[in-house]
Design an enzyme around this catalytic site. Structure first.
Site, PDB file in Angstrom:
ATOM      1  N   LYS A  75      41.964  47.320  33.100  1.00 46.21           N
ATOM      2  CA  LYS A  75      42.728  47.518  31.856  1.00 46.21           C
ATOM      3  C   LYS A  75      43.428  48.880  31.945  1.00 46.21           C
ATOM      4  O   LYS A  75      43.263  49.598  32.914  1.00 46.21           O
ATOM      5  CB  LYS A  75      41.759  47.566  30.676  1.00 46.21           C
ATOM      6  CG  LYS A  75      40.935  46.324  30.478  1.00 46.21           C
ATOM      7  CD  LYS A  75      40.369  46.326  29.073  1.00 46.21           C
ATOM      8  CE  LYS A  75      39.538  45.117  28.762  1.00 46.21           C
ATOM      9  NZ  LYS A  75      39.856  43.912  29.484  1.00 46.21           N
ATOM     10  N   GLY A 117      47.157  42.681  41.442  1.00 43.14           N
ATOM     11  CA  GLY A 117      47.678  43.454  40.313  1.00 43.14           C
ATOM     12  C   GLY A 117      47.765  44.939  40.634  1.00 43.14           C
ATOM     13  O   GLY A 117      48.800  45.586  40.415  1.00 43.14           O
ATOM     14  N   ASP A 140      38.428  37.014  45.492  1.00 44.57           N
ATOM     15  CA  ASP A 140      39.169  35.745  45.433  1.00 44.57           C
ATOM     16  C   ASP A 140      39.904  35.418  46.735  1.00 44.57           C
ATOM     17  O   ASP A 140      40.294  34.272  46.945  1.00 44.57           O
ATOM     18  CB  ASP A 140      40.192  35.786  44.294  1.00 44.57           C
ATOM     19  CG  ASP A 140      39.539  35.780  42.923  1.00 44.57           C
ATOM     20  OD1 ASP A 140      38.307  35.590  42.855  1.00 44.57           O
ATOM     21  OD2 ASP A 140      40.247  35.972  41.922  1.00 44.57           O
ATOM     22  N   MET A 182      33.952  31.666  40.792  1.00 44.21           N
ATOM     23  CA  MET A 182      35.190  32.395  40.496  1.00 44.21           C
ATOM     24  C   MET A 182      36.338  31.901  41.372  1.00 44.21           C
ATOM     25  O   MET A 182      36.128  31.230  42.384  1.00 44.21           O
ATOM     26  CB  MET A 182      34.978  33.888  40.657  1.00 44.21           C
ATOM     27  CG  MET A 182      34.243  34.487  39.466  1.00 44.21           C
ATOM     28  SD  MET A 182      34.123  36.264  39.561  1.00 44.21           S
ATOM     29  CE  MET A 182      33.526  36.638  37.913  1.00 44.21           C
ATOM     30  N   ARG A 184      40.531  32.364  40.181  1.00 43.26           N
ATOM     31  CA  ARG A 184      41.425  32.102  39.051  1.00 43.26           C
ATOM     32  C   ARG A 184      42.517  31.112  39.408  1.00 43.26           C
ATOM     33  O   ARG A 184      42.667  30.082  38.776  1.00 43.26           O
ATOM     34  CB  ARG A 184      42.077  33.403  38.596  1.00 43.26           C
ATOM     35  CG  ARG A 184      41.280  34.097  37.552  1.00 43.26           C
ATOM     36  CD  ARG A 184      41.921  35.387  37.202  1.00 43.26           C
ATOM     37  NE  ARG A 184      41.887  36.295  38.339  1.00 43.26           N
ATOM     38  CZ  ARG A 184      42.212  37.566  38.269  1.00 43.26           C
ATOM     39  NH1 ARG A 184      42.639  38.062  37.142  1.00 43.26           N
ATOM     40  NH2 ARG A 184      42.127  38.346  39.321  1.00 43.26           N
ATOM     41  N   GLU A 235      36.732  28.172  38.830  1.00 40.95           N
ATOM     42  CA  GLU A 235      36.987  28.351  37.390  1.00 40.95           C
ATOM     43  C   GLU A 235      38.416  27.962  36.999  1.00 40.95           C
ATOM     44  O   GLU A 235      38.664  27.594  35.846  1.00 40.95           O
ATOM     45  CB  GLU A 235      36.710  29.804  36.979  1.00 40.95           C
ATOM     46  CG  GLU A 235      37.591  30.800  37.703  1.00 40.95           C
ATOM     47  CD  GLU A 235      37.271  32.258  37.409  1.00 40.95           C
ATOM     48  OE1 GLU A 235      36.499  32.539  36.480  1.00 40.95           O
ATOM     49  OE2 GLU A 235      37.813  33.118  38.131  1.00 40.95           O
ATOM     50  N   LEU A 283      27.652  37.412  39.263  1.00 39.78           N
ATOM     51  CA  LEU A 283      26.712  37.569  40.390  1.00 39.78           C
ATOM     52  C   LEU A 283      27.511  37.605  41.694  1.00 39.78           C
ATOM     53  O   LEU A 283      27.123  38.254  42.661  1.00 39.78           O
ATOM     54  CB  LEU A 283      25.730  36.392  40.430  1.00 39.78           C
ATOM     55  CG  LEU A 283      24.678  36.359  39.318  1.00 39.78           C
ATOM     56  CD1 LEU A 283      23.906  35.053  39.367  1.00 39.78           C
ATOM     57  CD2 LEU A 283      23.734  37.543  39.479  1.00 39.78           C
TER      58      LEU A 283
END
Ligand code: F6P
Length: 358
Positions: A75, A117, A140, A182, A184, A235, A283
Site C-alpha cells: 500500500k 507492481g 506467484d 494463491m 491471482r 484463487e 502459509l
C-alpha cells in the site's frame, strides 16, 4: 568516502527476501561499498526517511528466515498498478521527496526487490532520473522476462506438503478435498504444487472450468476404485463464461478468494460426495525459503550489485537457462506471465490423468 547503494523490499513478502538482502550486502562489502536498507518498501524513502545501515553483521544468520528484515508494504504513496493492467503514475512531488532522500544519503543506485507492481514503480523512478536496479520477487511466478522468481519454489513446496497431508485424511474418510491456493491471475502455484502433491484436478485462471467436468473427474476416480480426490484451485480460477471470485475485506477493498468453497459445494451437489475445503492462504508466503530459493535469492542479490557496478540501471536481474542475466525492467512489467493452456507442463499433467475441468 565509501560508495553507497540502497535497497528496499516492496509488495507482498515472500520466502527468500532475506537471502537477497544478505547477498547484496556481502557482494557490496566485497567492493568496499556501504548499503542502506529502507524500511517498508518505497515508503521508507519519504521524509522522515526510515532506513538502517546494513552490514555483514546485521545480515548474518538471516538467509533461512522468511519475511524481510526491512519490512514491506503493498500500500502507500508509490502504488501504480492495481489488478492486471490498470496503471497510474507516482505523483511528481512524491518522486521529488524520494529523490531528495536518496541524494542526501549519497545513494548511487537503488536496488528494488519486488514483483510486477513494485517493478512498475521502480521503472517510473528510473524514468524520473533515479538510478534503479530490479530484483524479481513473487510467489506467484507471474513476472515476464525471468524463468523463475524466488519465493515460488517455497510456495510450491508448501502446497505439495499440504496436499500430502490432505491426501491421508481424504482417503481415510473417502472424501473430496478442495484446496484453494494463491495465484491471482496466473496459476503457476496451483499447476506446480498440484502436480508435485498428486492433485487429481487442477483449476487455473488461464483455463476456465466447468463444474460438471470437475464432477466427471471425481466420478471417474470413484469408478476406478480411488478412495479420495484432491482438487487444487487457484484463487483466481473461474468458471467458463464466469468471472473471478472476490471477497470484501471490510475496509472497502476486495481480495480474491472463495472459489474453493464454490467448487466444493458444486462437487457435492453434482456427485453426492462428502467434500471439504482448505484455504492455504498466507502459509504459502511465510516460513523458511527452500534451498532453491536461498540459492536463487543469493545469486540475484549478488547480480544486482554487479549491475550497479556496471552502471546497468533500469535493468532487472533475470534467471534464464540456469544463468543469471539481466533484462530491461520494462520488458518484465509490460504484461503478466501466464500459464499457456497448451504448454508442456499442462500436457504432462493431462498425461498423468489430471483434469483441468475443461
Ligand atoms: O502476489 C502474491 C499474492 O500472494 C497473491 O497470490 C495474493 O492474491 C496476494 O499476494 C495477497 O496479498 P495480501 O494478502 O498481502 O494483500
Amino acid at each position: 568516502m565509501k560508495r553507497r547503494i540502497g535497497v528496499l523490499t516492496s509488495g507482498g513478502d515472500c520466502p527468500g527476501l532475506n537471502a537477497v538482502l544478505r547477498g547484496v550486502v556481502r557482494a557490496a562489502t566485497n567492493l568496499d561499498w556501504e548499503v542502506i536498507g529502507f524500511h517498508d518498501g518505497f515508503e521508507g524513502l519519504l521524509p522522515p526517511a526510515q532506513w538502517e545501515a546494513l552490514d555483514f553483521r546485521r545480515t548474518a544468520g538471516i538467509m533461512h528466515l522468511g519475511g524481510t528484515i526491512l519490512g514491506t508494504t503493498n500500500k502507500g504513496h508509490f502504488i501504480v498498478k492495481v489488478g492486471e493492467g490498470s496503471r497510474t503514475h507516482v505523483p511528481p512531488e512524491v518522486l521529488e521527496k524520494a529523490r531528495a532522500t536518496l541524494s542526501e544519503l549519497r545513494i548511487e543506485g537503488l536496488i528494488v526487490i519486488g514483483g510486477d507492481g513494485s517493478l512498475t514503480t521502480a521503472l517510473q523512478l528510473q524514468e524520473s532520473g533515479i538510478p534503479v536496479v530490479g530484483v524479481p520477487k513473487t510467489i506467484d511466478n507471474d513476472l515476464e522476462a525471468t524463468a523463475m522468481t524466488f519465493g515460488f519454489d517455497s510456495a510450491v513446496a508448501c502446497v505439495a506438503d499440504a496436499l500430502d497431508r490432505l491426501h491421508t485424511t481424504a482417503t481415510s474418510h473417502k472424501r473430496v478435498m478442495v484446496i484453494e491456493v494463491m495465484g491471482r491471475h496466473a496459476g503457476w502455484i496451483a499447476l506446480y504444487g498440484g502436480l508435485a502433491g498428486g492433485g487429481d484436478v487442477i483449476l487455473l485462471p488461464e483455463i476456465p472450468f466447468d463444474h460438471e467436468k470437475v464432477a466427471e473427474a471425481v466420478r471417474r476416480r470413484d469408478a476406478s476404485g480411488c478412495l479420495s480426490t484432491l482438487i487444487v484451485v487457484a484463487e483466481g480460477a473461474c468458471e467458463k463464461e464466469g468471472h473471478e471470485h472476490v471477497r470484501a475485506t471490510g475496509s472497502g477493498e476486495y481480495t480474491l478468494g472463495g472459489v474453493g468453497e464454490i467448487v466444493a459445494r458444486e462437487v457435492a451437489r453434482h456427485t453426492g460426495k462428502e467434500t471439504r475445503t482448505c484455504v492455504l492462504g498466507h502459509l504459502q508466503r511465510g516460513g523458511a525459503p527452500t534451498t532453491l530459493d536461498r540459492i536463487l535469492g543469493t545469486r540475484f542479490g549478488v547480480a544486482a550489485v554487479e549491475l550497479i557496478a556496471e552502471g546497468k540501471f533500469g535493468h532487472m536481474v533475470s534467471y534464464q537457462n540456469y544463468q543469471i542475466l539481466s533484462v530491461p525492467i520494462a520488458d518484465a512489467v509490460h504484461r503478466i506471465k501466464l500459464v499457456s493452456a497448451d504448454s508442456q507442463m499442462v500436457q504432462t499433467c493431462r498425461a498423468v490423468g489430471i483434469s483441468f475441468g475443461d
